[in-house]
Design a protein around this motif. Structure first.
Motif, PDB file in Angstrom:
ATOM      1  N   HIS A 248       0.832  -1.203   0.000  1.00 55.19           N
ATOM      2  CA  HIS A 248       0.000   0.000   0.000  1.00 55.19           C
ATOM      3  C   HIS A 248       0.869   1.255   0.000  1.00 55.19           C
ATOM      4  N   MET A 249       1.932   1.246   0.797  1.00 51.33           N
ATOM      5  CA  MET A 249       2.837   2.395   0.824  1.00 51.33           C
ATOM      6  C   MET A 249       3.518   2.568  -0.528  1.00 51.33           C
ATOM      7  N   GLN A 250       3.897   1.467  -1.168  1.00 49.45           N
ATOM      8  CA  GLN A 250       4.518   1.551  -2.489  1.00 49.45           C
ATOM      9  C   GLN A 250       3.562   2.162  -3.501  1.00 49.45           C
ATOM     10  N   GLU A 251       2.290   1.796  -3.451  1.00 54.05           N
ATOM     11  CA  GLU A 251       1.298   2.381  -4.364  1.00 54.05           C
ATOM     12  C   GLU A 251       1.188   3.890  -4.152  1.00 54.05           C
ATOM     13  N   GLN A 252       1.179   4.315  -2.892  1.00 53.50           N
ATOM     14  CA  GLN A 252       1.103   5.751  -2.610  1.00 53.50           C
ATOM     15  C   GLN A 252       2.331   6.481  -3.148  1.00 53.50           C
ATOM     16  N   LEU A 253       3.500   5.891  -2.964  1.00 51.98           N
ATOM     17  CA  LEU A 253       4.735   6.529  -3.433  1.00 51.98           C
ATOM     18  C   LEU A 253       4.799   6.567  -4.951  1.00 51.98           C
ATOM     19  N   GLU A 254       4.349   5.518  -5.598  1.00 54.21           N
ATOM     20  CA  GLU A 254       4.345   5.512  -7.065  1.00 54.21           C
ATOM     21  C   GLU A 254       3.395   6.566  -7.607  1.00 54.21           C
ATOM     22  N   GLU A 255       2.265   6.742  -6.937  1.00 55.73           N
ATOM     23  CA  GLU A 255       1.330   7.782  -7.366  1.00 55.73           C
ATOM     24  C   GLU A 255       1.957   9.166  -7.237  1.00 55.73           C
ATOM     25  N   LEU A 256       2.691   9.394  -6.143  1.00 54.05           N
ATOM     26  CA  LEU A 256       3.374  10.675  -5.969  1.00 54.05           C
ATOM     27  C   LEU A 256       4.456  10.859  -7.038  1.00 54.05           C
ATOM     28  N   ALA A 257       5.197   9.797  -7.330  1.00 52.97           N
ATOM     29  CA  ALA A 257       6.281   9.905  -8.307  1.00 52.97           C
ATOM     30  C   ALA A 257       5.757  10.183  -9.710  1.00 52.97           C
ATOM     31  N   ARG A 258       4.505   9.845  -9.982  1.00 50.98           N
ATOM     32  CA  ARG A 258       3.927  10.074 -11.299  1.00 50.98           C
ATOM     33  C   ARG A 258       3.265  11.453 -11.419  1.00 50.98           C
ATOM     34  N   THR A 259       3.426  12.295 -10.408  1.00 48.24           N
ATOM     35  CA  THR A 259       2.873  13.650 -10.465  1.00 48.24           C
ATOM     36  C   THR A 259       3.401  14.374 -11.693  1.00 48.24           C
ATOM     37  N   LYS A 260       2.512  14.910 -12.490  1.00 49.38           N
ATOM     38  CA  LYS A 260       2.921  15.602 -13.708  1.00 49.38           C
ATOM     39  C   LYS A 260       3.452  16.992 -13.390  1.00 49.38           C
TER      40      LYS A 260
END
Length: 361
Positions: A248-260
């Motif tokens: 779950h933490m990895q999903e949150q971090l990946e979402e942040l890293a994909r910020t345009k």
């Protein structure tokens, strides 16, 4: 059996409140230790069962409330002083302004010495935390700032409040998320890490989730130093979390890293987007660093995603390069075994995006 009447007499007649703000640092230190000694007997039951006089409890409580209020007022006054005024202020003026902050730090340092714990400070935990953080960020004297930072670290390693006390966690959350002073927000990283690690088996699930959310909030802070201070906490959380929590933490971090990122640096949202994207990259890098000698099933995908940011603006690109270089260093002894966890496409992408692993091709 005589201690309680004696302490009541000292609180009533010794002008301890005046000695605690005395111009002499040595006098303040001795007065702080005296107050800590009184608090020790006030917080522990007497062997004779005689109990503690109510006036002793009221006196120590009133003194601590006054010290905390004075420290907060002094920190606010110091923060309100502009740079020009601070530059022209004399050393004596700085010492006067720092005096309430120094007194509070002296008391926090004296209580563990006199009581072998921070338990007597329990009733003042939330306000004391905020005042100590203010001392660590607003004090004029560098020595006092450093000592106050040690006090903040001590509060993290030995929590004042019961782990289920919402007021304690709420005070930490308020400073970590919304304090105007970035050094105060960064100081929370020194407290949240030990707090979560030591109480991982005691915190209710809701409070554990709140603590992890605070770490994510520090990761996307507007100040780069605050974001980087939270990296080690993420690595620790990855090690102590179960697979579901880590995923779950990895999903949150990946979402942040994909910020345009906005097309123009002049865009009003550019800084905020950089902070969010960098926070995600830092968090993913922390996951990689959490496995220095092994390659779990999920790690190749994280490295592959990090490679997508190798050409991002500073400081994202430097974070990616440093992470890949660190991964190479820690896995070089058994690389032939570790590389079996990667697909050919992942290895090619990582090698083409960064040069740190090129000699493994």
């Amino acid at each position: 059996w005589r201690s309680s009447p004696l302490h009541a007499h000292v609180l009533a007649t010794a002008h301890l409140d005046v000695l605690l703000v005395h111009p002499s640092k040595m006098v303040r230190a001795r007065a702080s230790f005296l107050l800590a000694s009184i608090m020790r007997f006030a917080s522990l039951p007497a062997p004779s069962g005689a109990g503690v006089r109510p006036e002793v409890l009221r006196g120590t409580d009133a003194l601590m409330r006054s010290l905390i209020k004075d420290a907060l007022d002094a920190a606010a006054a110091s923060a309100a002083t502009n740079i020009a005024e601070a530059a022209t202020a004399s050393t004596a003026d700085d010492a006067v302004m720092d005096r309430p902050l120094d007194t509070l730090v002296q008391v926090v340092l004296s209580v563990p010495t006199a009581c072998a714990s921070l338990r007597p400070l329990l009733p003042h935990a939330p306000a004391l935390l905020e005042a100590t953080v203010r001392a660590a960020t607003a004090a004029r004297a560098p020595e006092l700032r450093n000592t106050a930072k040690l006090c903040v670290l001590a509060l993290g390693h030995q929590p004042l409040a019961h782990p289920t006390d919402p007021l304690w966690l709420a005070a930490v959350d308020r400073v970590a998320r919304s304090d105007a002073e970035w050094r105060a927000r960064g100081a929370m990283a020194a407290l949240i890490g030990p707090f979560l690690f030591r109480l991982q088996f005691q915190l209710p699930p809701a409070m554990g989730a709140q603590g992890r959310d605070m770490v994510l909030a520090l990761l996307v802070d507007s100040q780069q130093e605050v974001r980087e201070a939270a990296v080690s906490i993420v690595s620790g959380l990855a090690r102590m979390s179960d697979e579901e929590q880590r995923a779950h933490m990895q999903e949150q971090l990946e979402e942040l890293a994909r910020t345009k990122l906005p097309a123009s640096r002049q865009d009003a949202s550019h800084s905020a987007c950089i902070a969010r994207r960098h926070g995600g990259v830092l968090g993913l890098a922390a996951l990689v660093r959490a496995c220095p000698y092994t390659v779990p099933q999920w790690l190749p995908g994280v490295l592959d995603l990090l490679a997508d940011h190798a050409n991002d603006p500073y400081p994202l690109n430097t974070t990616v390069k440093a992470t890949v270089a660190e991964f190479k260093r820690t896995h070089q002894d058994n690389w032939e075994e570790c590389r079996q966890a990667f697909t050919e496409d992942q290895l090619t992408h990582i090698l083409e995006s960064t040069s740190a692993l090129a000699h493994y091709a």
